[in-house]
Design a protein around this motif. Structure first.
Motif, PDB file in Angstrom:
ATOM      1  N   ASP A 174     -17.587  16.888  29.735  1.00  0.00           N
ATOM      2  CA  ASP A 174     -18.722  16.309  29.006  1.00  0.00           C
ATOM      3  C   ASP A 174     -19.369  17.346  28.101  1.00  0.00           C
ATOM      4  N   GLN A 175     -19.514  18.564  28.610  1.00  0.00           N
ATOM      5  CA  GLN A 175     -20.113  19.621  27.803  1.00  0.00           C
ATOM      6  C   GLN A 175     -19.246  19.946  26.592  1.00  0.00           C
ATOM      7  N   ARG A 176     -17.923  19.981  26.792  1.00  0.00           N
ATOM      8  CA  ARG A 176     -17.009  20.251  25.684  1.00  0.00           C
ATOM      9  C   ARG A 176     -17.107  19.146  24.643  1.00  0.00           C
ATOM     10  N   ILE A 177     -17.146  17.901  25.096  1.00  0.00           N
ATOM     11  CA  ILE A 177     -17.260  16.766  24.176  1.00  0.00           C
ATOM     12  C   ILE A 177     -18.575  16.842  23.413  1.00  0.00           C
ATOM     13  N   MET A 178     -19.655  17.169  24.097  1.00  0.00           N
ATOM     14  CA  MET A 178     -20.963  17.264  23.434  1.00  0.00           C
ATOM     15  C   MET A 178     -20.966  18.396  22.409  1.00  0.00           C
ATOM     16  N   ARG A 179     -20.344  19.547  22.761  1.00  0.00           N
ATOM     17  CA  ARG A 179     -20.259  20.658  21.806  1.00  0.00           C
ATOM     18  C   ARG A 179     -19.488  20.232  20.561  1.00  0.00           C
ATOM     19  N   GLN A 180     -18.368  19.528  20.767  1.00  0.00           N
ATOM     20  CA  GLN A 180     -17.572  19.065  19.633  1.00  0.00           C
ATOM     21  C   GLN A 180     -18.368  18.098  18.771  1.00  0.00           C
ATOM     22  N   ARG A 181     -19.097  17.207  19.390  1.00  0.00           N
ATOM     23  CA  ARG A 181     -19.915  16.248  18.639  1.00  0.00           C
ATOM     24  C   ARG A 181     -21.008  16.968  17.856  1.00  0.00           C
ATOM     25  N   LEU A 182     -21.653  17.954  18.489  1.00  0.00           N
ATOM     26  CA  LEU A 182     -22.694  18.708  17.799  1.00  0.00           C
ATOM     27  C   LEU A 182     -22.124  19.483  16.618  1.00  0.00           C
ATOM     28  N   GLN A 183     -20.947  20.099  16.812  1.00  0.00           N
ATOM     29  CA  GLN A 183     -20.310  20.827  15.716  1.00  0.00           C
ATOM     30  C   GLN A 183     -19.956  19.881  14.578  1.00  0.00           C
ATOM     31  N   ALA A 184     -19.424  18.708  14.909  1.00  0.00           N
ATOM     32  CA  ALA A 184     -19.072  17.732  13.872  1.00  0.00           C
ATOM     33  C   ALA A 184     -20.331  17.276  13.128  1.00  0.00           C
ATOM     34  N   GLU A 185     -21.415  17.061  13.843  1.00  0.00           N
ATOM     35  CA  GLU A 185     -22.675  16.640  13.222  1.00  0.00           C
ATOM     36  C   GLU A 185     -23.222  17.745  12.312  1.00  0.00           C
ATOM     37  N   GLN A 186     -23.161  18.999  12.777  1.00  0.00           N
ATOM     38  CA  GLN A 186     -23.622  20.118  11.953  1.00  0.00           C
ATOM     39  C   GLN A 186     -22.766  20.240  10.700  1.00  0.00           C
ATOM     40  N   HIS A 187     -21.453  20.069  10.850  1.00  0.00           N
ATOM     41  CA  HIS A 187     -20.552  20.140   9.699  1.00  0.00           C
ATOM     42  C   HIS A 187     -20.884  19.034   8.698  1.00  0.00           C
ATOM     43  N   ARG A 188     -21.116  17.822   9.208  1.00  0.00           N
ATOM     44  CA  ARG A 188     -21.447  16.686   8.343  1.00  0.00           C
ATOM     45  C   ARG A 188     -22.757  16.948   7.600  1.00  0.00           C
ATOM     46  N   ARG A 189     -23.757  17.479   8.300  1.00  0.00           N
ATOM     47  CA  ARG A 189     -25.043  17.774   7.659  1.00  0.00           C
ATOM     48  C   ARG A 189     -24.898  18.845   6.589  1.00  0.00           C
ATOM     49  N   THR A 190     -24.107  19.885   6.894  1.00  0.00           N
ATOM     50  CA  THR A 190     -23.888  20.965   5.919  1.00  0.00           C
ATOM     51  C   THR A 190     -23.182  20.414   4.689  1.00  0.00           C
ATOM     52  N   ALA A 191     -22.157  19.582   4.909  1.00  0.00           N
ATOM     53  CA  ALA A 191     -21.421  19.000   3.786  1.00  0.00           C
ATOM     54  C   ALA A 191     -22.339  18.098   2.962  1.00  0.00           C
ATOM     55  N   ASN A 192     -23.157  17.299   3.630  1.00  0.00           N
ATOM     56  CA  ASN A 192     -24.100  16.429   2.908  1.00  0.00           C
ATOM     57  C   ASN A 192     -25.106  17.242   2.107  1.00  0.00           C
ATOM     58  N   ARG A 193     -25.597  18.340   2.712  1.00  0.00           N
ATOM     59  CA  ARG A 193     -26.568  19.190   2.025  1.00  0.00           C
ATOM     60  C   ARG A 193     -25.929  19.841   0.799  1.00  0.00           C
ATOM     61  N   ALA A 194     -24.693  20.342   0.948  1.00  0.00           N
ATOM     62  CA  ALA A 194     -23.987  20.964  -0.183  1.00  0.00           C
ATOM     63  C   ALA A 194     -23.735  19.935  -1.285  1.00  0.00           C
ATOM     64  N   HIS A 195     -23.333  18.716  -0.895  1.00  0.00           N
ATOM     65  CA  HIS A 195     -23.097  17.658  -1.878  1.00  0.00           C
ATOM     66  C   HIS A 195     -24.393  17.312  -2.606  1.00  0.00           C
ATOM     67  N   GLN A 196     -25.483  17.193  -1.867  1.00  0.00           N
ATOM     68  CA  GLN A 196     -26.773  16.858  -2.471  1.00  0.00           C
ATOM     69  C   GLN A 196     -27.204  17.944  -3.450  1.00  0.00           C
ATOM     70  N   GLN A 197     -26.998  19.210  -3.077  1.00  0.00           N
ATOM     71  CA  GLN A 197     -27.356  20.310  -3.978  1.00  0.00           C
ATOM     72  C   GLN A 197     -26.511  20.263  -5.250  1.00  0.00           C
ATOM     73  N   GLN A 198     -25.219  19.948  -5.112  1.00  0.00           N
ATOM     74  CA  GLN A 198     -24.337  19.843  -6.279  1.00  0.00           C
ATOM     75  C   GLN A 198     -24.804  18.716  -7.190  1.00  0.00           C
ATOM     76  N   VAL A 199     -25.150  17.585  -6.608  1.00  0.00           N
ATOM     77  CA  VAL A 199     -25.635  16.442  -7.391  1.00  0.00           C
ATOM     78  C   VAL A 199     -26.921  16.821  -8.130  1.00  0.00           C
TER      79      VAL A 199
END
Length: 169
Positions: free
Chosen positions: A68-93
């Protein structure tokens, strides 16, 4: 003798807590509490009670907890990656919109600016008096020249790279 029985009871491993698998808003959540009323409770495969096999339940709970902890870590990493990508895209726009606005402002002011097209420059200054073509490492560039007033524009890959207008700052 009474103390010996109490001591033995204290040394017996506690029962493994039940791990509940709940479906909440389409997400699977593992918890040691019963599922809330609005959630759907699902059975866990391979869950062993300590009553049935000694300390096996504790190991299963630990294994489940680690997974469960491994799954939660993976989910958190995926969420952080998605937020970073969204932030970078928004800055580019935002950068692109700022550049478009700067070009529109320059056009309203009658100034040819970087990023405009050759067509924009010709619309603003009219047909050039002279055109030179040069080849460089970055490709082919066209140099447009106007005599009166004296102006020049360098266009590479269809985009204005630099412009000069005498007397305009």
């Amino acid at each position: 003798m009474k103390w010996l029985i109490i001591l033995m009871l204290l040394l017996v491993p506690p029962m493994a807590q039940a791990v509940n698998r709940c479906e909440i808003d389409g997400r699977t959540v593992y918890q040691n509490q019963p599922c809330p009323p609005q959630a759907e409770q699902r059975a866990l495969e391979g869950q062993v009670s300590s009553m049935a096999g000694g300390t096996g339940g504790s190991a299963a709970a630990s294994s489940s907890s680690a997974a469960d902890q491994r799954i939660m870590r993976q989910r958190l990493q995926a969420e952080q990656h998605r937020r970073t990508a969204n932030r970078a895209h928004q800055q580019q726009v935002e950068r692109e919109e700022a550049q478009r606005e700067a070009r529109r402002q320059a056009q309203r002011s009658g100034i040819v600016a970087q990023g405009m097209s050759e067509r924009d420059a010709v619309r603003m200054y009219g047909r050039p008096d002279r055109t030179n073509v040069s080849q460089s490492g970055s490709g082919t560039c066209r140099h447009l020249h106007w005599s009166n007033p004296r102006r020049s524009v360098m266009v590479c890959d269809g985009e204005v790279r630099s412009s000069y207008a005498q007397g305009v700052r």
